[in-house]
Scaffold this motif. Structure first.
Motif, PDB file in Angstrom:
ATOM      1  N   THR A 251      68.450  64.626  95.859  1.00 56.14           N
ATOM      2  CA  THR A 251      69.596  65.486  95.598  1.00 56.14           C
ATOM      3  C   THR A 251      70.608  65.400  96.730  1.00 56.14           C
ATOM      4  N   THR A 296      78.599  65.781  86.445  1.00 55.39           N
ATOM      5  CA  THR A 296      77.923  64.604  86.997  1.00 55.39           C
ATOM      6  C   THR A 296      77.068  63.975  85.899  1.00 55.39           C
ATOM      7  N   TYR A 298      73.828  61.826  84.993  1.00 57.52           N
ATOM      8  CA  TYR A 298      72.549  61.427  85.568  1.00 57.52           C
ATOM      9  C   TYR A 298      71.887  60.357  84.708  1.00 57.52           C
ATOM     10  N   LYS A 303      73.632  57.713  89.437  1.00 58.12           N
ATOM     11  CA  LYS A 303      74.373  58.857  88.923  1.00 58.12           C
ATOM     12  C   LYS A 303      75.851  58.615  89.173  1.00 58.12           C
ATOM     13  N   ARG A 496      78.692  69.989  90.418  1.00 56.03           N
ATOM     14  CA  ARG A 496      78.314  68.990  89.422  1.00 56.03           C
ATOM     15  C   ARG A 496      78.601  69.385  87.974  1.00 56.03           C
ATOM     16  N   GLN A 543      71.686  59.918  79.094  1.00 49.19           N
ATOM     17  CA  GLN A 543      70.552  60.015  80.015  1.00 49.19           C
ATOM     18  C   GLN A 543      69.234  59.799  79.268  1.00 49.19           C
ATOM     19  N   GLU A 650      68.320  66.363  89.743  1.00 49.53           N
ATOM     20  CA  GLU A 650      69.034  65.111  89.964  1.00 49.53           C
ATOM     21  C   GLU A 650      68.139  63.930  89.605  1.00 49.53           C
ATOM     22  N   ALA A 651      68.751  62.868  89.090  1.00 51.50           N
ATOM     23  CA  ALA A 651      68.013  61.635  88.817  1.00 51.50           C
ATOM     24  C   ALA A 651      67.763  60.917  90.133  1.00 51.50           C
TER      25      ALA A 651
END
Length: 652
Positions: A251, A296, A298, A303, A496, A543, A650-651
């Motif tokens: 993150t 955002t 992901y 990202k 985000r 995603q 988060e990815a």
């Protein structure tokens, strides 16, 4: 007597059986009998036979020069027979007359038809334009053939290199490059994506899927334009707290942090939210960027942030900094009852960024039950978890996600496999861990408290509401039945999500006593809400699609092993080790929840499909949970995550 006539645009011959002046009975060389009107007859002849005329005339016509015919004919309208007499210099035979007719008829750009057997030469300027058009078509056909041959040979023609994305995602079928690609695909039976991948137009199948998304949602690329630097207020008070955040290892957009301060009555619990809304406002260049991107994006291994990295770095709640923030302080008694709250704008000292992989081994359900080892922040985390448990029970929604599993996708881009750059690892992480509950409950507390404050102040905001099981966005405060709160305004992820940034501007106006950025009945607010809903859903679908793609890459890395799966319904299964859902047509009808063993037969990274064969039914492990209907998609598509209202992880 024989005759020549025209029928349906073709020249035909026949033998006269009966001549009634106005009409004739005719028998064709194939034995078919016709009735013709006299005006439809082009020529009568005795020799040669009806069956020989056209064959001999076609051979004779081959020797006639079309350009010479055009040169020697007059400018007036003429009949073919009279022109044949002028051309040959004697009374033409039936074969000669028919040869001239065939040649005139076959050259429409030289000779314009004016009726049955009658023509007029094309004017010189029209002829030249037509010839130029023919030459252009000939060159285009040659170019198409050349590009097609190069594609079939596994080479990417130079003309196609700058058009690869357009050819794949929005082909213009009027372009020669598109026609060449379609011709090559028709010949070898491959799709455009497979053919271009074979020709090296794409680095990998991953690029195909990623570029398709960029082509639609980021046509100008993902780079940020130059923007003015934000300027946050210089006179923000410094909070007397020691704040810490809890996030995944990767993150970077750290939106939220917490603090615990003892008081005489119990504790003051701080929920601190990063405040980019203090640095730039509505109508600024950064607002334009955030309004366009809305969130955002992901995906495994990557990202696309809503805000530029240096702006994120400036406002993220990074360790060792005094960060501008909107803070909600909860007054909590010793028996963990929230007795009051207050909100303020301030600078918050962030002293630690805690990461899941470091904290979860020493802070989990087992260590909470057994005491566990000592570690920094144990006291604060334990207190926040106990408070979260009370808050959860107060909402009437305890342990909503206790038995669900999250999957972490980690892509090593430095590794290269036979399918291209990137080696995937997929890890399982139980949802509803103490850390998850802690963060989720405090975020729900902040979002519901601030949503109610804005509603009470008459300031419009963007809310998430749920009634009758349907989640929707609205500009009016409404209950969220799934969370058990009176209203819920996303406010905890302004770095985000654009919705959260909008609500933060409204909160700042409320706290400062100024006019709200978006006044009541704001058309811009409603437009932002609608655009966000559509875009956020599209990003989530992308995603899920990329997670499905990387699941297939994981299977290919493992060599298509035999895998265990759980039946969702009918022929639909989900693998137990990775979150991949697909259909197995060979599987017998089994109850939902049954464990089965499958042979993975093949995977297709272009169409993102997997084929498997049922092998056997497996014994239950004893810890299966009933299949939740909400888990099951309508078709064999990537599994949609539950509609959690807490910030998305988060990815990696």
């Amino acid at each position: 007597m024989n005759l020549l006539f025209e029928e349906d645009g073709a020249f035909k011959t026949g033998t006269i059986l009966t001549d009634n002046d106005a009409s004739l009975q005719v028998e064709t060389p194939h034995g078919k009998r016709l009735k013709l009107k006299s005006k439809d007859v082009l020529m009568r002849f005795a020799q040669p036979s009806a069956g020989e005329l056209l064959e001999r005339a076609e051979a004779e016509a081959e020797g006639l020069d079309t350009e010479f015919l055009w040169e020697v004919c007059g400018d007036e309208e003429f009949g073919f027979a009279e022109f044949a007499q002028e051309y040959f210099g004697h009374t033409p035979s039936a074969v000669e007359s028919t040869a001239v007719l065939l040649r005139l008829h076959a050259a429409p750009i030289y000779f314009h038809r004016k009726g049955r057997g009658r023509f007029r030469k094309a004017p010189a300027e029209i002829l030249q334009a037509a010839l130029a058009g023919l030459e252009k078509k000939r060159q285009q056909a040659a170019a198409i053939e050349r590009m097609r041959d190069e594609l079939l040979a596994g080479r990417l023609p130079e003309e196609l290199k700058p058009l690869v994305r357009q050819l794949l995602y929005k082909p213009d079928r009027n372009r020669l490059e598109t026609k060449a690609l379609e011709a090559a695909c028709a010949e070898n039976g491959k799709s455009p994506a497979r053919l271009l991948l074979d020709c090296g137009a794409l680095a990998s199948s991953h690029e195909l899927h990623f570029d398709r998304f960029l082509f639609e949602y980021f046509p100008a690329g993902t780079a940020f334009p130059p923007v003015d630097e934000p300027v946050e207020p210089a006179d923000l008070p410094l909070a007397p707290v020691r704040a810490f955040s809890i996030d995944d290892a990767a993150t970077t957009e750290i939106d939220d942090a917490f603090s615990v301060t003892p008081t005489d009555q119990g504790w003051c619990i701080g929920i601190h939210i990063a405040a980019p809304g203090l640095g730039f406002g509505r109508g600024s260049g950064l607002d334009g960027i955030a309004r366009e991107r809305l969130s955002t994006v992901y995906m495994p291994g990557n990202k696309i942030t809503m805000l530029p990295d240096h702006i994120v770095g400036r406002f993220t709640l990074g360790e060792g900094r005094d960060c501008p923030a909107l803070s909600l302080y909860l007054d909590v008694s010793r028996d963990l009852i929230v007795t009051g709250n207050r909100s303020c704008i301030e600078r918050v000292p962030v002293v630690a960024n805690l990461r899941h992989h470091d904290i979860e081994p020493v802070f989990n359900e087992t260590t909470l039950a057994e005491g566990g080892p000592d570690f920094p922040w144990k006291t604060e985390l334990t207190l926040l978890w106990e408070l979260a448990t009370v808050l959860e029970a107060g909402r009437g929604k305890p342990a909503a996600n206790q038995n669900l599993v999250d999957y972490n996708f980690n892509v090593d881009w430095d590794a290269v496999t036979e399918d291209g750059p990137g080696r995937i690892e997929i890890g399982r992480r139980p949802r509803g861990s103490p850390l998850d509950k802690l963060v989720a409950e405090l975020m729900i507390a902040a979002n519901s408290t601030w949503g109610k404050a804005l509603a009470d102040a008459g300031i419009p905001a963007l809310y998430r509401a749920q009634t009758g099981g349907k989640v929707r966005m609205t500009t009016a405060a409404a209950p969220h039945e799934g969370l058990g709160v009176d209203c819920y305004a996303w406010s905890s992820s302004p770095l985000r999500r654009y919705v959260d940034l909008v609500n933060q501007w409204q909160l700042i106006a409320w706290l400062q006593g100024s006019a709200p950025t978006f006044p009541p009945k704001s058309a811009e607010l409603i437009a932002a809400m609608r655009d966000f809903e559509l875009t956020y859903a599209a990003y989530a679908e992308f995603q899920r699609g990329m997670e499905r793609y990387w699941c297939l890459r994981w299977l290919r890395q493992a060599g298509h092993p035999s895998m265990s799966a759980r039946v969702l319904r009918e022929s639909l299964v989900r693998l137990e080790n990775i979150p991949l859902i697909f259909k197995v047509p060979s599987m017998p009808t089994l109850p939902p929840g049954t464990r089965v063993q499958l042979a993975i037969d093949s995977t297709d990274l272009i169409d993102v499909e997997v084929r498997a064969t049922y092998q056997e039914t497996l014994a239950a492990t004893g810890n299966e949970q009933p299949v939740d209907e909400e888990e099951i998609p309508d078709l064999a598509t990537p599994e949609a995550p539950p509609a959690a209202e807490t910030p998305a992880p988060e990815a990696s």
